[in-house]
Design a protein around this motif. Structure first.
Motif, PDB file in Angstrom:
ATOM      1  N   VAL A 194      39.609  -3.610  14.230  1.00  0.00           N
ATOM      2  CA  VAL A 194      39.347  -4.965  13.608  1.00  0.00           C
ATOM      3  C   VAL A 194      38.312  -5.145  12.698  1.00  0.00           C
ATOM      4  CG1 VAL A 194      38.246  -7.237  14.591  1.00  0.00           C
ATOM      5  CG2 VAL A 194      39.624  -5.832  16.251  1.00  0.00           C
ATOM      6  N   VAL A 195      38.898  -5.694  11.529  1.00  0.00           N
ATOM      7  CA  VAL A 195      38.112  -5.889  10.118  1.00  0.00           C
ATOM      8  C   VAL A 195      37.356  -7.174  10.382  1.00  0.00           C
ATOM      9  CG1 VAL A 195      38.116  -6.079   7.647  1.00  0.00           C
ATOM     10  CG2 VAL A 195      39.758  -4.448   9.085  1.00  0.00           C
ATOM     11  N   ASP A 196      36.031  -7.059  10.067  1.00  0.00           N
ATOM     12  CA  ASP A 196      35.152  -8.322  10.057  1.00  0.00           C
ATOM     13  C   ASP A 196      34.328  -8.246   8.887  1.00  0.00           C
ATOM     14  OD1 ASP A 196      34.093 -10.572  10.926  1.00  0.00           O
ATOM     15  OD2 ASP A 196      34.006  -9.876  13.096  1.00  0.00           O
ATOM     16  N   THR A 197      33.810  -9.409   8.610  1.00  0.00           N
ATOM     17  CA  THR A 197      32.628  -9.451   7.617  1.00  0.00           C
ATOM     18  C   THR A 197      31.364 -10.066   8.238  1.00  0.00           C
ATOM     19  OG1 THR A 197      34.388 -10.221   6.165  1.00  0.00           O
ATOM     20  CG2 THR A 197      32.132 -10.644   5.236  1.00  0.00           C
ATOM     21  N   ILE A 198      30.197  -9.086   8.100  1.00  0.00           N
ATOM     22  CA  ILE A 198      29.173  -9.426   8.867  1.00  0.00           C
ATOM     23  C   ILE A 198      28.047  -9.294   7.989  1.00  0.00           C
ATOM     24  CG2 ILE A 198      27.391  -8.690  10.680  1.00  0.00           C
ATOM     25  CD1 ILE A 198      29.893  -7.859  12.474  1.00  0.00           C
ATOM     26  N   ASN A 199      27.168 -10.375   7.993  1.00  0.00           N
ATOM     27  CA  ASN A 199      25.992 -10.370   6.808  1.00  0.00           C
ATOM     28  C   ASN A 199      26.614 -10.029   5.401  1.00  0.00           C
ATOM     29  OD1 ASN A 199      24.477 -10.798   8.705  1.00  0.00           O
ATOM     30  ND2 ASN A 199      23.574  -8.579   8.808  1.00  0.00           N
ATOM     31  N   GLY A 200      27.953 -10.792   5.102  1.00  0.00           N
ATOM     32  CA  GLY A 200      28.383 -10.394   4.002  1.00  0.00           C
ATOM     33  C   GLY A 200      29.025  -9.147   3.617  1.00  0.00           C
ATOM     34  N   SER A 220      41.732  -9.319  25.227  1.00  0.00           N
ATOM     35  CA  SER A 220      41.200  -9.604  26.485  1.00  0.00           C
ATOM     36  C   SER A 220      40.031 -10.327  26.275  1.00  0.00           C
ATOM     37  CB  SER A 220      41.164  -8.746  27.468  1.00  0.00           C
ATOM     38  OG  SER A 220      40.194  -7.732  27.217  1.00  0.00           O
ATOM     39  N   GLN A 221      39.599 -11.273  27.080  1.00  0.00           N
ATOM     40  CA  GLN A 221      38.275 -11.929  27.064  1.00  0.00           C
ATOM     41  C   GLN A 221      37.094 -10.637  27.384  1.00  0.00           C
ATOM     42  OE1 GLN A 221      37.112 -14.964  26.943  1.00  0.00           O
ATOM     43  NE2 GLN A 221      39.323 -15.390  26.696  1.00  0.00           N
ATOM     44  N   GLY A 222      37.472  -9.660  27.889  1.00  0.00           N
ATOM     45  CA  GLY A 222      36.499  -8.631  27.947  1.00  0.00           C
ATOM     46  C   GLY A 222      36.289  -8.020  26.484  1.00  0.00           C
ATOM     47  N   GLU A 223      37.227  -7.850  25.802  1.00  0.00           N
ATOM     48  CA  GLU A 223      37.152  -7.249  24.733  1.00  0.00           C
ATOM     49  C   GLU A 223      36.448  -8.083  23.498  1.00  0.00           C
ATOM     50  OE1 GLU A 223      37.916  -3.850  25.549  1.00  0.00           O
ATOM     51  OE2 GLU A 223      38.251  -3.789  23.407  1.00  0.00           O
ATOM     52  N   LEU A 224      36.986  -9.618  23.978  1.00  0.00           N
ATOM     53  CA  LEU A 224      36.266 -10.524  23.080  1.00  0.00           C
ATOM     54  C   LEU A 224      34.737 -10.335  23.218  1.00  0.00           C
ATOM     55  CD1 LEU A 224      38.969 -13.179  22.996  1.00  0.00           C
ATOM     56  CD2 LEU A 224      38.461 -11.863  21.061  1.00  0.00           C
ATOM     57  N   LYS A 225      34.203 -10.213  24.279  1.00  0.00           N
ATOM     58  CA  LYS A 225      32.801 -10.354  24.732  1.00  0.00           C
ATOM     59  C   LYS A 225      32.349  -9.277  24.125  1.00  0.00           C
ATOM     60  CE  LYS A 225      31.782 -13.304  28.448  1.00  0.00           C
ATOM     61  NZ  LYS A 225      33.005 -13.567  29.364  1.00  0.00           N
ATOM     62  N   LYS A 226      32.737  -8.035  24.431  1.00  0.00           N
ATOM     63  CA  LYS A 226      32.410  -6.794  23.672  1.00  0.00           C
ATOM     64  C   LYS A 226      32.098  -6.781  22.186  1.00  0.00           C
ATOM     65  CE  LYS A 226      34.799  -3.596  26.344  1.00  0.00           C
ATOM     66  NZ  LYS A 226      35.511  -2.245  26.236  1.00  0.00           N
ATOM     67  N   MET A 227      33.230  -7.551  21.579  1.00  0.00           N
ATOM     68  CA  MET A 227      33.111  -7.555  19.984  1.00  0.00           C
ATOM     69  C   MET A 227      31.996  -8.347  19.663  1.00  0.00           C
ATOM     70  SD  MET A 227      36.728  -7.594  18.442  1.00  0.00           S
ATOM     71  CE  MET A 227      37.813  -8.357  19.691  1.00  0.00           C
ATOM     72  N   GLU A 228      32.052  -9.453  20.539  1.00  0.00           N
ATOM     73  CA  GLU A 228      30.846 -10.550  20.098  1.00  0.00           C
ATOM     74  C   GLU A 228      29.589 -10.044  20.148  1.00  0.00           C
ATOM     75  OE1 GLU A 228      29.499 -13.477  18.604  1.00  0.00           O
ATOM     76  OE2 GLU A 228      31.597 -13.482  18.998  1.00  0.00           O
ATOM     77  N   LEU A 267      28.723  -6.810  20.106  1.00  0.00           N
ATOM     78  CA  LEU A 267      28.544  -5.833  19.047  1.00  0.00           C
ATOM     79  C   LEU A 267      28.292  -6.575  17.672  1.00  0.00           C
ATOM     80  CD1 LEU A 267      28.762  -2.781  18.106  1.00  0.00           C
ATOM     81  CD2 LEU A 267      31.289  -2.813  17.709  1.00  0.00           C
ATOM     82  N   ARG A 268      28.894  -7.470  17.360  1.00  0.00           N
ATOM     83  CA  ARG A 268      28.611  -8.312  16.054  1.00  0.00           C
ATOM     84  C   ARG A 268      27.237  -8.765  16.023  1.00  0.00           C
ATOM     85  NH1 ARG A 268      33.644 -11.269  17.286  1.00  0.00           N
ATOM     86  NH2 ARG A 268      35.012 -10.350  15.639  1.00  0.00           N
ATOM     87  N   GLU A 269      26.620  -9.041  17.126  1.00  0.00           N
ATOM     88  CA  GLU A 269      25.202  -9.526  17.118  1.00  0.00           C
ATOM     89  C   GLU A 269      24.332  -8.411  16.944  1.00  0.00           C
ATOM     90  OE1 GLU A 269      24.593 -11.486  20.927  1.00  0.00           O
ATOM     91  OE2 GLU A 269      26.006 -13.061  20.356  1.00  0.00           O
ATOM     92  N   LYS A 270      24.751  -7.234  17.538  1.00  0.00           N
ATOM     93  CA  LYS A 270      23.806  -6.037  17.181  1.00  0.00           C
ATOM     94  C   LYS A 270      24.065  -5.599  15.673  1.00  0.00           C
ATOM     95  CE  LYS A 270      24.068  -3.832  21.943  1.00  0.00           C
ATOM     96  NZ  LYS A 270      24.881  -2.847  22.420  1.00  0.00           N
ATOM     97  N   ILE A 271      25.127  -5.731  15.244  1.00  0.00           N
ATOM     98  CA  ILE A 271      25.447  -5.436  13.761  1.00  0.00           C
ATOM     99  C   ILE A 271      24.487  -6.301  13.034  1.00  0.00           C
ATOM    100  CG2 ILE A 271      26.954  -5.271  11.996  1.00  0.00           C
ATOM    101  CD1 ILE A 271      29.171  -4.360  14.094  1.00  0.00           C
ATOM    102  N   GLN A 272      24.608  -7.522  13.340  1.00  0.00           N
ATOM    103  CA  GLN A 272      23.647  -8.572  12.441  1.00  0.00           C
ATOM    104  C   GLN A 272      22.282  -8.345  12.552  1.00  0.00           C
ATOM    105  OE1 GLN A 272      25.280 -12.205  13.974  1.00  0.00           O
ATOM    106  NE2 GLN A 272      26.271 -12.750  12.348  1.00  0.00           N
ATOM    107  N   ASP A 273      21.933  -7.887  13.640  1.00  0.00           N
ATOM    108  CA  ASP A 273      20.472  -7.416  13.852  1.00  0.00           C
ATOM    109  C   ASP A 273      20.231  -6.172  13.674  1.00  0.00           C
ATOM    110  OD1 ASP A 273      20.230 -10.221  14.560  1.00  0.00           O
ATOM    111  OD2 ASP A 273      20.263  -9.736  16.670  1.00  0.00           O
ATOM    112  N   ASN A 274      21.020  -5.480  12.947  1.00  0.00           N
ATOM    113  CA  ASN A 274      20.650  -3.900  12.609  1.00  0.00           C
ATOM    114  C   ASN A 274      20.400  -3.250  13.976  1.00  0.00           C
ATOM    115  OD1 ASN A 274      21.469  -3.383   9.809  1.00  0.00           O
ATOM    116  ND2 ASN A 274      19.944  -4.617   9.247  1.00  0.00           N
ATOM    117  N   LEU A 275      20.916  -3.461  15.112  1.00  0.00           N
ATOM    118  CA  LEU A 275      20.586  -2.602  16.189  1.00  0.00           C
ATOM    119  C   LEU A 275      21.565  -1.328  16.461  1.00  0.00           C
ATOM    120  CD1 LEU A 275      19.604  -5.569  18.693  1.00  0.00           C
ATOM    121  CD2 LEU A 275      18.134  -3.992  17.381  1.00  0.00           C
TER     122      LEU A 275
END
Ligand code: ZN
Length: 79
Positions: A19-25, A47-55, A57-65
């Motif tokens: 999945v290609v996404d843009t996070i923090n530009g 699936s809902q589960g995968e969407l939750k996992k991605m969400e 992960l996105r937050e973690k990437i945003q926060d540099n975790l």
């Protein structure tokens, strides 16, 4: 569980996709996401589960975790 594409009626198959996404530009690729992919038009269903996992992960990437498993240069073009 695979089904029928709601867009074109094609066959959906379970696949592991990137999945290609843009996070923090920045362009990021989330690898190994389970999705149902239409063999005809390429429509993807997560699936809902995968969407939750991605969400999460996105937050973690945003926060540099999390550190990326690999960093590749990506050339991006628009039509
Ligand atoms: Zn389709």
């Amino acid at each position: 569980m695979a089904g029928i594409c709601s867009i074109c009626g094609g066959e959906m198959v379970d696949k592991s996709v990137d999945v290609v996404d843009t996070i923090n530009g920045k362009l990021v690729v989330i690898r190994g996401v389970s999705a149902e992919v239409c063999m005809r038009c390429g429509e993807r269903l997560y699936s809902q589960g995968e969407l939750k996992k991605m969400e999460k992960l996105r937050e973690k990437i945003q926060d540099n975790l999390v550190k990326p498993i690999t960093v590749e240069e990506v050339a991006v073009f628009a039509v």
